[in-house]
Scaffold this motif. Structure first.
Motif, PDB file in Angstrom:
ATOM      1  N   GLY A 173       0.818  -1.217   0.000  1.00  0.00           N
ATOM      2  CA  GLY A 173       0.000   0.000   0.000  1.00  0.00           C
ATOM      3  C   GLY A 173       0.843   1.256   0.000  1.00  0.00           C
ATOM      4  N   TYR A 214       2.251   4.573  -3.677  1.00  0.00           N
ATOM      5  CA  TYR A 214       1.497   3.355  -3.386  1.00  0.00           C
ATOM      6  C   TYR A 214       2.328   2.091  -3.582  1.00  0.00           C
ATOM      7  N   LEU A 222      -4.832   3.515  -1.354  1.00  0.00           N
ATOM      8  CA  LEU A 222      -4.763   2.624  -2.516  1.00  0.00           C
ATOM      9  C   LEU A 222      -6.014   1.747  -2.537  1.00  0.00           C
ATOM     10  N   THR A 224      -0.884   4.990   1.474  1.00  0.00           N
ATOM     11  CA  THR A 224      -1.898   4.278   2.241  1.00  0.00           C
ATOM     12  C   THR A 224      -1.630   4.403   3.738  1.00  0.00           C
TER      13      THR A 224
END
Lengths: 348, 367
Positions: A235, A278, A339, A239
């Motif tokens: 991620g 990401y 993400l 994220t």
């Protein structure tokens, strides 16, 4: 820290591939353990060969687990064994803990060449030595060909929480700075570069490394100025920051120009249309630090090998709660969302 | 990074923005044709930096978005029922077909592989002589040369187990369709730099003349877009309608002859149906008869009925520049990347995805 790469020749064995019998619990299992796991990963606790390990721990203890299913098993800059040690070591470090002991469980696919298993074991041993942890208990199972992907690894770890650590997301306040300890996206792009159907030529290597020594030194020096530590693996940084903003109910402001990214990694991301925010990392962490201490801490990090690319990349704000907003390179603003789904197939 | 950082320079960007502000005296509606440009505008926060008079509307240049539902159904049918190895660009995978997406078909066991180049698919065909390999050849004129080359390459290697499911579309007829819509309010175009890198600019002069609109062939980096917008605004303010080229470091008026040779050796122009926009004359490529053996549609006699589009998706209006993602009542509520009603929410070049991922919530914040 330079990566340890201690070679260790495999002894001559009666078998050269893993078969179902090696997971039966009988004689073949013992052969595999004797000539493989136990001979490579020797230590007093493991050598007792008991059903479990009896540990001496005192004070606050951190406890974590992680499974590793990466494909390919060997990748530029590392392999699944090293990753499995560093992954759990780093999760403990993110709790503000000094990692101590690991469990190690394998699920092997029938047909795995013994040489590859051996290389993974040696890599695990070297990674344990680098991080200063011991494997004290474990398990080995074998599944039929086609039911696994060469080898899956699970590690569980315990560590002693640093006496000065007060890692608690609730302590984050507006104005606290966000430091990233290294360059973004190297691990994910290294895996991409060797994935079937996507291969491209590059010298990009995974950033997998233990972070616990740097974290310990920072806790020694900066103590409770460090409010949160997070290793943004799957991620990526984008994220992880979204999770922090959501869980603390504050906004995060990021500066795109401050993000440290190796030019080759940035180029590969451009080429493949991926956002480095990401892409997975395996050897860096995000630290949320009181504004007053951030400058000194990033300076201290930059004087180490592990933290030489450390930068302040943003801060927490009471504007736009739960949202991550980035000032783009040209001065515009954009949202950095979490993400959604996968950017790529399995990468860790 | 060479050729990137210099086109993302904040000082240069500020200078162009200042010049745009000075040049503008009244509102203008400009369409950027290509979804890559849409994403760059949104991702770099350029839309919010432009003066309020400039209304950027987002064009149909998202190949994934305009690929008909029935073609996705065909791809899924080939992978599930015919047992082929289906190679596809990654961002095609989440696009909903009439029943499911390629990603869902993959999860259910179909052999669908994410590839970055059709030549990788040819390599798969070579490695798996016992399997049929089909590449989902989606794209504008930009990806057509590589897809054509994959066919020529497979032919040269004598591979009989490789074919393409072609869904190629062409930009100029789409511009015509956008302009011919009676509701269209578009006053100028940023033409797609990469398409013109292949095809040159020859097809655009007649459009400029016919519709009397300025057109500036523009690149994708922030500075490219700002310069392209400035050139467009200057023409509009001066009452001119010319074809200009901002992206001179890539685009030659004559295009890339080798690439065009490859395209026209393998493909011929045909009418094509666009998701959300309907049938557009002469707007696509199909595989020529001599290469029929490499055309998956003919090879497998795929006969899948035209599938209805989701009536709740307003992608057609968005791609014609008649609406923006935030005008859609389902944006961000019923339609999200996890549960898309249409393709623009999940394509990496889709306008809805750009707004959702990078700016949709900014607008909410401003409100």
């Amino acid at each position: 820290m330079t990566k340890m790469n201690l070679q260790c020749p495999m002894p001559k064995l009666d078998f050269d591939t893993i078969n179902l019998g090696h997971g039966s619990g009988g004689k073949l299992t013992n052969q595999l353990l004797d000539s493989g796991v136990f001979s490579v990963l020797k230590n007093d606790l493991l050598d007792q060969r008991h059903d479990g390990a009896i540990l001496e721990l005192s004070g606050k203890t951190a406890f974590t687990t992680d499974s590793f299913v990466i494909s390919p098993v060997f990748f530029p800059g590392g392999d699944i064994g090293e990753l499995a040690v560093n992954g759990t070591v780093n999760d403990l470090a993110m709790c503000g803990a000094i990692p101590r002991y690991l469990s190690l469980a394998f699920i092997l696919e029938e047909g795995l060449p013994m040489t590859e298993f051996w290389d993974i074991l040696v890599s695990i041993r070297n990674a344990c030595a680098a991080a200063g942890v011991s494997v004290v208990t474990g398990d080995t199972k074998v599944v039929e060909r086609g039911k696994g992907d060469k080898v899956f690894v699970n590690t569980t770890g315990v560590g002693t929480v640093h006496p000065k650590a007060e890692i608690d997301i609730r302590r984050i306040m507006p104005g606290d700075k966000i430091i990233v300890s290294g360059q973004l996206a190297a691990h994910g792009m290294a895996i991409m570069s060797v994935r079937e159907g996507l291969e491209f030529e590059s010298q990009i290597v995974s950033d997998t490394q233990p972070l616990n020594h740097l974290v310990k030194d920072l806790l020694d020096e900066f103590g409770n100025n460090i409010k949160l530590l997070r290793d943004p693996t799957r991620g990526g940084v984008g994220t992880a920051l979204n999770e922090m903003a959501r869980d603390r109910d504050l906004g995060v402001h990021l500066e795109q120009r401050a993000l440290p990214i190796d030019p080759q990694v940035a180029g590969a991301c451009e080429l493949l249309g991926l956002d480095p925010l990401y892409v997975a990392n395996e050897g860096l962490f995000l630290a949320v630090v009181s504004g007053a201490a951030a400058g000194a801490m990033v300076g201290a990090m930059q004087r180490t090998d592990t933290g030489r690319h450390a930068r302040i990349i943003g801060e927490f704000t009471d504007q736009h709660p739960k949202k991550v907003v980035m000032t783009s390179g040209i001065g515009g603003q954009r949202i950095v969302n979490m993400l959604i789904g996968e950017q790529l197939p399995r990468i860790c | 990074m060479k050729f990137l950082t210099e086109y993302r320079d904040p000082t240069v960007a500020a200078r162009y923005l200042e010049e745009i502000k000075k040049a503008v005296t009244r509102p203008w509606t400009i369409m950027e044709v290509c979804g890559g440009q849409t994403h760059s505008l949104v991702k770099n926060g350029i839309l919010n930096l432009l003066p309020k008079e400039i209304n950027m509307v987002h064009g149909p240049g998202c190949p994934v978005c305009v690929t008909p539902v029935s073609l996705i159904d065909k791809a899924i049918y080939l992978a599930e029922e015919k047992g082929v190895i289906l190679g596809s660009f990654g961002d095609m995978l989440r696009v909903p077909g009439s029943g499911k997406s390629l990603l869902e078909a993959k999860a259910a066991g179909a052999d669908i592989r994410i590839l970055y180049s059709p030549l990788e698919a040819v390599k798969l065909a070579e490695q798996h002589p016992d399997r049929e390999v089909v590449f989902f050849a989606v794209g504008f004129e930009t990806t057509a040369p590589a897809n054509a080359l994959s066919v020529l390459h497979a032919e040269k290697m004598g591979l009989s187990n490789y074919s393409i499911l072609a869904s190629h579309v062409r930009v100029p007829p789409a511009i015509r369709a956008v302009m011919d819509d009676p509701e269209s309010r578009i006053e100028a175009f940023l033409a797609a730099g990469h398409v013109c890198t292949i095809m040159g600019t020859g097809e655009y002069g007649p459009l400029v003349e016919e519709y009397g609109i300025p057109m500036v062939v523009t690149g994708f980096e922030p500075i490219d877009l700002l310069q392209g917008i400035l050139m467009t605004v200057k023409q509009l303010e001066a009452g001119e309608a010319k074809l200009e080229n901002q992206y001179t470091r890539m685009v030659r008026p004559a295009g890339n002859a080798n690439a065009m040779d490859a395209i026209f050796q393998v493909f011929e122009i045909t009418d094509r149906s666009w998701r959300g926009m309907g049938e557009i004359p002469a707007s696509g490529y199909r595989v020529r008869e001599p290469y029929a053996a490499y055309d998956a549609t003919r090879k497998f006699m795929v006969n899948i009925a035209e599938a209805p589009e989701n009536p709740e998706c307003i992608s057609g209006a968005i791609m014609k520049g008649l609406a923006k993602p935030l005008d859609c009542p389902n944006f961000g509520t019923k339609c999200k990347p996890e549960t898309p009603l249409g393709a623009p929410m999940v394509s990496s070049e889709g306008a809805c995805a750009a707004y959702y991922n990078f700016s949709g919530l900014l607008a909410e914040m401003d409100a």
